[in-house]
Write a protein that holds these residues in place. Sequence first.
Motif, mmCIF file in Angstrom:
data_model
loop_
_atom_site.group_PDB
_atom_site.id
_atom_site.type_symbol
_atom_site.label_atom_id
_atom_site.label_comp_id
_atom_site.label_asym_id
_atom_site.label_seq_id
_atom_site.Cartn_x
_atom_site.Cartn_y
_atom_site.Cartn_z
ATOM 1 N N TYR A 1 0.812 -1.228 0.000
ATOM 2 C CA TYR A 1 0.000 0.000 0.000
ATOM 3 C C TYR A 1 0.843 1.274 0.000
ATOM 4 N N GLY A 2 2.163 1.107 0.147
ATOM 5 C CA GLY A 2 3.042 2.283 0.161
ATOM 6 C C GLY A 2 3.065 3.021 1.485
ATOM 7 N N LEU A 3 2.432 2.470 2.535
ATOM 8 C CA LEU A 3 2.429 3.160 3.837
ATOM 9 C C LEU A 3 3.886 3.381 4.275
ATOM 10 N N PRO A 4 4.267 4.621 4.637
ATOM 11 C CA PRO A 4 5.668 4.879 5.011
ATOM 12 C C PRO A 4 5.983 4.348 6.411
ATOM 13 N N VAL A 5 6.574 3.154 6.440
ATOM 14 C CA VAL A 5 6.859 2.500 7.718
ATOM 15 C C VAL A 5 8.362 2.472 7.986
ATOM 16 N N VAL A 6 8.726 2.409 9.246
ATOM 17 C CA VAL A 6 10.072 2.030 9.678
ATOM 18 C C VAL A 6 9.892 1.007 10.794
ATOM 19 N N LEU A 7 10.892 0.144 10.959
ATOM 20 C CA LEU A 7 10.823 -0.870 12.016
ATOM 21 C C LEU A 7 12.095 -0.820 12.844
ATOM 22 N N SER A 8 11.986 -1.263 14.102
ATOM 23 C CA SER A 8 13.198 -1.465 14.888
ATOM 24 C C SER A 8 13.029 -2.723 15.725
ATOM 25 N N ASN A 9 14.146 -3.437 15.886
ATOM 26 C CA ASN A 9 14.173 -4.674 16.682
ATOM 27 C C ASN A 9 15.239 -4.501 17.755
ATOM 28 N N CYS A 10 14.810 -4.533 19.015
ATOM 29 C CA CYS A 10 15.769 -4.229 20.081
ATOM 30 C C CYS A 10 16.002 -5.426 20.975
ATOM 31 N N SER A 11 17.081 -5.317 21.744
ATOM 32 C CA SER A 11 17.419 -6.356 22.714
ATOM 33 C C SER A 11 16.680 -6.098 24.032
ATOM 34 N N ASN A 12 17.021 -6.885 25.058
ATOM 35 C CA ASN A 12 16.326 -6.777 26.354
ATOM 36 C C ASN A 12 16.549 -5.405 26.984
ATOM 37 N N ASN A 13 15.452 -4.755 27.312
ATOM 38 C CA ASN A 13 15.523 -3.453 27.985
ATOM 39 C C ASN A 13 15.514 -3.648 29.500
ATOM 40 N N TYR A 14 16.075 -2.670 30.206
ATOM 41 C CA TYR A 14 15.973 -2.649 31.667
ATOM 42 C C TYR A 14 16.066 -1.200 32.111
ATOM 43 N N GLY A 15 15.668 -0.952 33.369
ATOM 44 C CA GLY A 15 15.748 0.415 33.890
ATOM 45 C C GLY A 15 14.550 0.720 34.771
ATOM 46 N N PRO A 16 14.349 2.005 35.117
ATOM 47 C CA PRO A 16 13.229 2.401 35.969
ATOM 48 C C PRO A 16 11.874 2.025 35.355
ATOM 49 N N TYR A 17 10.887 1.755 36.194
ATOM 50 C CA TYR A 17 9.506 1.431 35.795
ATOM 51 C C TYR A 17 9.388 0.086 35.087
ATOM 52 N N HIS A 18 10.372 -0.805 35.254
ATOM 53 C CA HIS A 18 10.271 -2.135 34.645
ATOM 54 C C HIS A 18 9.284 -2.956 35.465
ATOM 55 N N PHE A 19 8.282 -3.519 34.840
ATOM 56 C CA PHE A 19 7.196 -4.211 35.552
ATOM 57 C C PHE A 19 7.763 -5.387 36.366
ATOM 58 N N PRO A 20 7.318 -5.542 37.624
ATOM 59 C CA PRO A 20 7.985 -6.495 38.520
ATOM 60 C C PRO A 20 7.666 -7.969 38.256
ATOM 61 N N GLU A 21 7.607 -8.366 36.973
ATOM 62 C CA GLU A 21 7.545 -9.786 36.643
ATOM 63 C C GLU A 21 8.742 -10.169 35.764
ATOM 64 N N LYS A 22 9.592 -9.182 35.408
ATOM 65 C CA LYS A 22 10.717 -9.462 34.526
ATOM 66 C C LYS A 22 11.986 -9.675 35.366
#
Length: 349
Positions: free
Chosen positions: A175-196
């Motif tokens: 459809y020509g929709l102007p997209v970009v993608l990103s694939n990241c590794s494991n994040n950590y830091g403040p406000y990380h939900f306490p099940e990770k």
Amino acid sequence: MRILVTGGAGFIGSAVVRLAVSRGYDVVNLDALTYAACLENLASIEDQPNYSFEKVDLRQRNAIDEAVEKHKPDAIMHLAAESHVDRSIDGPEDFIDTNIKGTYNILEAARSYWERIGRPDGFRFHHISTDEVFGSLPMDKSVKFTEETPYDPRSPYSASKAASDHLVRAWNATYGLPVVLSNCSNNYGPYHFPEKLIPVTILNALAGKPLPIYGDGSNIRDWLYVEDHADALIEVMKNGQVGRSYNIGGNNEASNLDLVNALCAILDELHPKSIGNYADQITFVADRPGHDARYAIDATRIQDELGWEPTVTLEEGLHKTVRWYLDNETWWRPLQQREGVGKRLGTKV
Ligand code: NAD
């Protein structure tokens, strides 16, 4: 510029919203407020005139259309997802519904809006995904995930994210929709939900509970500080080439066992126990079925094309994170009452 962020009440989404609001963007946060959401993550910016919130479930197409039409964004940053691998093993259906059908719904809402406003080249649909779509790497440190690594997802979570990545690329090609993608590794830091892993380790350590290590703890992850990631995402949204994907990593590989030992050492320093060390609480438990051995990101493309690099070392980021959890009990304590938190999930074989 007005950015519509999906999943802005979650861990990474809220870091993106806080950063974008502080940089003066108009930000609309679209979130269904699932068990993983926390509007308190946005307390520092919620009263700003350039921030607004819409409670919208991406499984409901009409509600997305209404929010998009109301706010008329220049860019959509799509982070909303079911994100916990262990929960995906016990209950994959929510992952299929939100991560695949929800992505389809927001893509279609974006496409129909973009076509209605005359298909502007400057519009962006930025899809935020994970390195887990690439599967599991061997332990040989010379091998890393590039943007060309074939997809090989191995959990219901990563399979649902892989499917969503394919949809986004197809909406660009077809459809020509102007997209970009990103694939990241494991994040950590403040406000990380306490099940990770990282918050579970810190909070169990403080509570005198066992620190669970899946299997033998040799699984390797590449750790990315969440505020570095938020900065990278805004860079990709603004300057990423249409149709292209960018791998984002922290250049910080560590085995789960080394990571937990590092957290214990920081806790020993910042909040010493009266007797013994926190590492004494480490306990090995049954492994996760299909547990990927290693993830590691080759972030050459984002560095060469967008000049972006992570700024926070693992040691520095873990210190900041432990300090933040020590100082923010009023944030994490109530979240420990949410359904499933504190329980061992994802052991089905
Ligand atoms: P999170 O679980 O902390 O937050 C997800 C947010 O999405 C929550 O606020 C939740 O309410 C919202 N949401 C869920 N289902 C929804 C629906 N149907 N409609 C609207 N909102 C819904 O997730 P996170 O860790 O912040 O991850 C954000 C994104 O980054 C996800 O797409 C995830 O796949 C990706 N990612 C995360 C990591 C990581 O380490 N956390 C790594 C790689 C990629």
